[in-house]
Design a protein around this motif. Structure first.
Motif: not given
Lengths: 445, 404
Positions: A178, A182, A186-189, A253, A256, B161, B163, B168-172
């Motif tokens: 994470i 960050s 970039m996203p944590y995906e 999760r 959301p 996380v 959202i 709905g994209q996940k980011l730090s």
């Protein structure tokens, strides 16, 4: 504050600051031995940072000493509440019931038992991102089970230390990944599958390598000698607090915005309150006090001080100097880049913890490898970072595992962990070298 | 040896209290709005809360400067200060407010888009709290130098996380406070989403044709000295890139990725029909992870021996020598790109836009940034403290009279 030069003079200033920090660390450690006083690592590092900043001309860096640790307030709150939850589980007798169930139901099936122990030791790290939470919580259950099936003390300590450490890299919460994601925008995906692919085989290898040859199927009488049949309200009730916690995490999760994100500390507190109804009666407030007393306090202090270390080394340029040195080694030959990754991340993390290592070296190393699939690269590097939880001098997870099994020296546990540790480093490096190939199989995009 | 726990607890609490007071005192000056001296081109000064009243009395509120020409034409919005630790971006906005004069069309500038980010520093970055820009007359202008994200006092704790809404994209988790991940925003959303919504209302109410978002990035980041364009602005960005070549400046063009959500150019371009939206990046040494000593000079002078070495190793995406990337070069790049994008807009839309007194790269390199900032005089409106972060807001007073 003295105005600083940013030309080649900076090598001298930053190097001097770094040298002063290292020297102070050594002097304080030796002074502690000489005076037969234990100087806590957190206190030692804190003083090193003050000296380093002063030597570099920044005076007494009061803002920086306390601004850096702010980043870890929430993480430490997670650790505290996680500990409260697990202490309550223990106080209510729920953990004993779970251990008893695993022992009695799977005493003749070591493979399934070891898989369950792996899950048990992974779980706290998976949800908190901190391996220590596992050692201090489900670690106790694992120790009872492993002892009962004949695994020696040192190997038991090594299993707990290594599995909780690896669990901190498992999804959904991998803090180094994470942090690095960050840091490079970039996203944590897309990390879930590849992190499972890295961590689960390593976890299973570790427990089977260290424990399988010692496994002896215990009789029911032998089990009840070490773990008397615990009282319970029903067969289901001991599992309810864990189910409540897992269910809330899954709901947060999965939905959301619809299901309120009450954040991890609150989830753990709800889980703790649930234990009041699922087992024997116990004094809740006393259990909470007990949870945040002692060992966990020094862990939390150390994590806070790591924040100060990162901030002050950034301020004085010592961090930049270390990063540049690593990149220089890597640039000399690609093989040296991987060598630098495999050596510097776990070792530096031994001083700065896995979170500090991911901030200081994880981000630049990732940027140096952008030609490969970034998700696979970040996953591999995050795995190397978490391994530092068993590396001295901080060895966050390792030392607690040592205390848990009452082993005199940590070196014996570290020595027993060496083969799994090296396998973990090797597997992480393979993931990095073949990042694109791994990504094509295990990264969704 | 017996230990009196009560006495030691009282002592520790007292030390903590003293440290807390000292630390608070070091941050409180950052809550005060910066002095901005509008030039003669500014025809109106509004606040974001004039577009979304719900933002009034919070750190989300920020100034909106409007420069209207004599004749109608194209309407351009310049956003800067999404990230308060990117002074090359927000200083470009400041120079426009203090110097530019629009003859045809309309220029709207929000120099400190995320004011909340200017009220604190990002932990572990060791950035300066303020930077000073020297002026030719020997005086200097002082500005807050804040954080990439908004003040955590408005959000704490961040989720593990984040959202992103609505994708709905996940980011730090800390990205929940990043304004450039909060677009298009929503009124009933998070603190940062409300700011993004406010900016969306500016775009809609001022009928903006072109939105430019000025940023900076670390020299080792692949997307630097470049412009990222929403698909509707791709041709515009390409034309501007060609125009930059006439100044001997390169400007990379990248299509804003559809898979990375929440960015100002991508979301606003999608949300507002006919809007062309771009994001520009220059190289900022003090954001980089290889940097050496981190102080207020680094933000302005942008010189770093470690980066010179890193460039020789091939780790950077911009050329880097002993001269580094000083603020004057970064602002110069942004403002030259601004002019080229405005020219391209005229070519593509047919709407006229005429602006004067915007220095280009070479003028900035020759004169430095302070030359283009006005002296502080008694007539300048000082917003002072408008609101305080978190629970401190209970002690803040906000009235429209304060904002003369």
């Amino acid at each position: 504050m003295t105005p600083q030069l940013h030309d080649s003079q900076m090598y001298f200033t930053s190097g001097l600051a770094l040298g002063a920090m290292v020297l102070t660390f050594m002097v304080l450690s030796l002074a502690g031995r000489f005076l037969k006083q234990t100087i806590p690592l957190a206190v030692n590092l804190f003083i090193c940072m003050i000296i380093g900043a002063m030597v570099a001309g920044f005076g007494f860096p009061i803002r920086h000493l306390f601004e850096g640790p702010v980043w870890y307030i929430y993480i430490n709150l997670v650790i505290f509440t996680g500990m409260i939850f697990l202490t309550c589980l223990k106080a209510a007798g729920n953990l004993d019931c779970i251990a008893y169930d695993i022992l009695t139901k799977f005493r003749k099936r070591p493979a399934i038992m070891f898989c369950l122990i792996t899950l048990l030791l992974f779980f706290p790290g998976m949800v908190t991102g901190v391996g220590t939470a596992g050692v201090l919580s489900t670690g106790l259950v694992a120790v009872v089970i492993l002892r009962a099936v004949g695994v020696p003390n040192v190997q038991t300590g090594a299993i707990v230390a290594m599995l909780t450490t690896i669990g901190a890299a498992a999804p959904p919460v991998n803090l180094p990944a994470i942090i690095i994601a960050s840091g490079i925008n970039m996203p944590y995906e897309g990390f879930e599958l590849i992190l499972l692919v890295i961590t689960v085989p390593l976890g299973l290898f570790t427990i089977f390598w260290l424990g399988y040859k010692h496994f002896k199927s215990p009789t029911l009488e032998e089990i009840e000698k070490v773990l008397p049949r615990p009282e319970r309200k029903s067969s289901f009730m001991p599992y309810l607090p864990l189910l409540v916690v897992v269910a809330i995490f899954v709901l947060i999760r999965s939905f959301p915005g619809k299901f309120p994100d009450i954040v991890t500390p609150m989830v753990f507190m709800l889980g703790s309150l649930t234990t009041l109804f699922t087992g024997k009666k116990y004094p809740f407030v006393e259990a909470c006090k007990e949870a945040i007393r002692g060992g966990i306090f020094s862990t939390v202090a150390l994590i806070f001080v790591v924040g100060a270390v990162v901030q002050v080394t950034t301020l004085t340029g010592s961090k930049g100097l270390l990063v540049l040195a690593s990149l220089t080694v890597g640039a000399t030959a690609p093989i040296l880049l991987y060598l630098a990754l495999g050596v510097s991340l776990p070792l530096l993390g031994g001083v700065l913890t896995h979170l500090g290592a991911s901030v200081i070296l994880g981000i630049p190393f990732t940027l140096a490898m952008l030609t490969q699939n970034v998700i696979a690269v970040v996953a591999g590097i995050s795995m190397l970072c978490v391994l530092s939880q068993v590396i001295p001098p901080s060895a966050l997870g390792g030392y607690f595992a040592q205390e848990l099994v009452s082993e005199k020296k940590y070196s014996s546990i570290l020595s027993a962990s060496m083969v799994p540790l090296l396998v973990c480093v090797a597997f992480s490096l393979i993931t990095l070298i073949f990042a694109n190939q791994f990504a094509s199989l295990f990264v969704p995009f | 040896m017996s230990v009196n726990h009560k006495s030691s607890a009282i002592l520790i609490l007292a030390v903590c209290l003293i440290l807390t007071i000292i630390l608070c005192l070091s941050y409180i000056p950052m809550w005060k709005y910066d002095l901005i001296v509008p030039g003669p081109g500014v025809t109106r000064v509004a606040w974001l809360s004039d577009y979304v009243p719900e933002l009034k009395g919070s750190l989300a509120d920020t100034r909106v400067f409007i420069l209207e020409g004599q004749e109608p034409g194209a309407n351009i919005l310049v956003l800067s200060g999404h990230h308060a630790d990117e002074p090359g971006g927000w200083m470009s906005g400041m120079v426009l407010v203090e110097k530019a004069q629009v003859k045809t069309g309309k220029l709207v500038v929000i120099p400190q888009a995320n004011n909340s980010g200017f009220t604190h520093n990002y932990p572990q970055e060791a950035h300066a709290q303020f930077i000073s820009i020297p002026r030719p007359d020997g005086t200097s202008r002082r500005y807050r130098h804040g954080s990439r994200t908004g003040n955590s006092a408005e959000h704490w704790p961040d989720p593990e996380v984040f959202i992103q809404y609505p994708s709905g994209q996940k980011l730090s988790g800390d990205e929940v406070r990043n304004l450039n991940r909060a677009y298009p925003g929503r009124l009933n959303g998070t603190f940062t989403e409300r700011i993004a919504y406010g900016i969306q209302m500016v775009v809609r109410n001022e009928q903006i044709d072109l939105q430019m978002d000025m940023h900076e990035a670390q020299p080792e980041y692949p997307f630097v000295n470049a412009v990222s364009a929403h698909p509707a602005a791709e041709e515009l960005a390409s034309l501007a890139s060609l125009g930059m070549q006439t100044h001997d400046l390169d400007l990379g063009v990248e299509l804003s990725p559809a898979t990375f959500r929440g960015l100002s150019n991508r979301e606003m371009g999608d949300a507002v029909s006919g809007l062309m939206a771009v994001t520009m990046e220059t190289a900022n040494t003090e954001q980089g992870k290889i940097r050496g000593i981190t102080d207020d000079l680094l933000a302005v002078q942008g010189q770093d021996a470690f980066y010179v070495a890193a460039a020789k190793l091939g780790n950077l995406f911009v050329p880097y020598d002993e001269g580094g990337w000083p603020l004057k070069r970064r602002v110069g790049r942004h403002l030259t790109a601004f002019k080229e994008l405005a020219l391209a807009l005229q070519d593509l839309s047919g709407k006229p836009f005429d602006i004067a007194n915007v220095p280009d790269y070479y003028e900035l390199v020759a004169n430095d940034v302070g030359y283009y900032l006005n002296p502080i005089n008694e007539k300048v409106s000082d917003p002072g403290y408008q609101s305080y972060p978190g629970i401190w807001r209970l002690f803040s007073k906000t009235s429209s009279q304060d904002r003369s």
